[in-house]
Design an enzyme around this catalytic site. Structure first.
Site, PDB file in Angstrom:
ATOM      1  N   LYS A   1       0.799  -1.235   0.000  1.00 51.98           N
ATOM      2  CA  LYS A   1       0.000   0.000   0.000  1.00 51.98           C
ATOM      3  C   LYS A   1       0.831   1.285   0.000  1.00 51.98           C
ATOM      4  CE  LYS A   1      -2.255  -1.509   3.614  1.00 51.98           C
ATOM      5  NZ  LYS A   1      -3.212  -1.869   4.667  1.00 51.98           N
TER       6      LYS A   1
ATOM      7  N   ASP B   1      -5.640  -5.326  10.547  1.00 52.92           N
ATOM      8  CA  ASP B   1      -6.965  -4.687  10.513  1.00 52.92           C
ATOM      9  C   ASP B   1      -8.104  -5.681  10.272  1.00 52.92           C
ATOM     10  OD1 ASP B   1      -6.101  -5.137   7.926  1.00 52.92           O
ATOM     11  OD2 ASP B   1      -6.633  -3.174   7.148  1.00 52.92           O
TER      12      ASP B   1
END
Length: 455
Positions: A159, A195
């Site tokens: 990311k 997450d």
């Protein structure tokens, strides 16, 4: 009229490669299942592409968690610090978002963790807990090989991050080191998690059927509850029946097993990314790439004279300029209206677009987002079928799922076709999942510690 509708037919024909056939989907599902089994296996894990890391989270919240907890949530271009007070079935949460400048995302690990520690210390002082010693849950949304609930080795950055000196290191230790360099606050890091696990915990707190945590945001990943006997690498408490597995399915296909569905657009995105050859599944799905996928398709059609009368714009032709939020906006237009679509095209210097063009742009966006939804659905259905429980709630977080107008419906419809007959499932939007989830993992860990201390 004939000429114009003919263009649309050509465009629809060209977009067919973005549609996944039933055969392609079932082939992908069996490949993903095989890869998950390789990731779980002791002798195959080392070589497996889908890592299936053991999270060491074995207990989902049961509603008896109490106290004051800190949480850190790092997973994208900004991070959050939270303080959470858990009481009898209610909780109070205060949080603050801090930016992470690009220079830090691409700088040294020391800079990154000093920045995080500074924000954390400032936050604690603002909330008048600078003097207290609080338990902290750390959501760290990058591939981690966990050695325990409080030890996670960074496998690779994803990311858009690329901080030096972190890969192969224990990120809990990096955080502790940064805090001790400051020496102004006291913190017990009780848990580090991904997450997906945070989302699972956060949803399970409200809904005890929740057994899968899914992210469809900047990245894409999922975790699920696995039987301890199938998690061959797990070296924790085997008297408990389950442990949460973080699949890291974003890497699925990095060995070429997704080539059956990848297109020229996917290959181009990958070549120009910060991590070529890696996270190929994620690059077909997530918010970091979806807009760019649509842009590449639009550019191709424009250059072929099928869109905008063959007249593009500098903005359209520049990499990264078609944001994923544009897809959500364009698909939010009511049928037959192109208000949002025209606004987006105007921003891109394409005010000469016809209604016909708008319809075609919308079709391209729908093709990209439907493919993403179907890929995610195939993954979720694979996990649901593997677990074999008759009623499963999937906790979901991430900007794409949250903001795209049809993603939920596309997923519900597709998963229903793909799960074993007789299995019921629910998709549940996680409210501020990864932050609350981190605090809940810390709370459950503390719940267990205090039980151990009191024995």
């Amino acid at each position: 009229m004939g000429m114009r509708s003919n263009t649309s037919n050509v465009i629809r024909e060209h977009c067919k490669e973005l549609q996944l056939s039933d055969d392609q989907i079932s082939e992908m599902m069996s490949r993903l299942l095989e890869d998950i089994q390789l990731g779980l296996g002791k002798n195959t894990h080392q070589k497996s592409i889908v890592k299936c890391f053991v999270t060491y989270v074995q207990d989902l919240p049961n509603g008896t968690e109490r106290g004051k907890f800190l949480a850190l949530d790092l997973g994208g271009t900004n991070f959050r610090v939270l303080i959470i007070t858990l009481g009898e079935k209610h909780f109070d949460m205060k949080s603050k978002i801090y930016a992470i400048p690009q220079s830090i995302m691409l700088g040294t690990g020391t800079q990154l963790f000093d920045h995080i520690a500074e924000c954390l210390a400032n936050f604690m002082k603002e909330h008048n807990v600078g003097e207290e010693r609080l338990p902290l849950g750390f959501t760290f949304s990058f591939p981690l090989k966990q050695k325990g609930l409080t030890k996670g080795i960074l496998e690779r950055w994803t990311k858009g991050f690329n901080c030096s000196g972190c890969v192969g290191e224990d990120v809990v230790q990096l955080l502790k080191d940064a805090l001790s360099r400051r020496n102004d606050v006291q913190i017990d890091v009780c848990a580090i998690l991904n997450d997906t696990t945070g989302t699972l915990m956060s949803c399970a707190w409200k809904n005890f059927n929740c057994k899968i945590g899914l992210i469809v945001g900047t990245g894409s990943n999922a975790c699920y509850v696995e039987r301890v006997e199938n998690a061959e690498l797990f070296d924790g408490d085997r008297s408990k029946p389950y442990v949460v597995i973080n699949t890291e399915w974003g890497a699925f296909g990095d060995d070429g097993r997704l080539d059956i569905v990848r297109t020229e657009y996917d290959r181009e995105i990958d070549q120009h990314s910060i991590n070529p050859g890696k996270q190929l599944h994620e690059k077909m799905i997530s918010g970091m790439y979806m807009g760019e996928l649509a842009r590449l398709v639009l550019v191709k059609f424009t250059k072929q004279g099928l869109l905008f009368g063959g007249r593009g714009s500098d903005l359209l032709f520049k990499r990264g300029n078609f944001f994923t939020k544009y897809i959500s906006e364009i698909e939010s237009d009511k049928r037959g209206s192109y208000v949002n679509c025209r606004q987006v095209l105007d921003e891109l210097g394409l005010s000469h677009a016809t209604d016909q063009d708008c319809g075609n742009v919308r079709y391209v966006c729908e093709s990209v987002s439907r493919r993403a939804a179907h890929l995610v659905s195939a993954g979720v259905a694979t996990l649901i079928n593997k677990m074999g429980q008759e009623n499963v709630t999937v906790g979901i977080d991430g900007s794409v799922y949250r903001f795209h107008p049809h993603f939920h419906d596309l997923m519900t419809e597709k998963i229903a076709q793909l799960v074993t007959p007789g299995i019921k499932f629910d998709l549940m939007l996680s409210e501020d999942g990864s932050g609350r989830g981190a605090a809940l993992v810390a709370a459950v860990a503390c719940r267990d510690q205090s039980r151990r201390h009191n024995m």
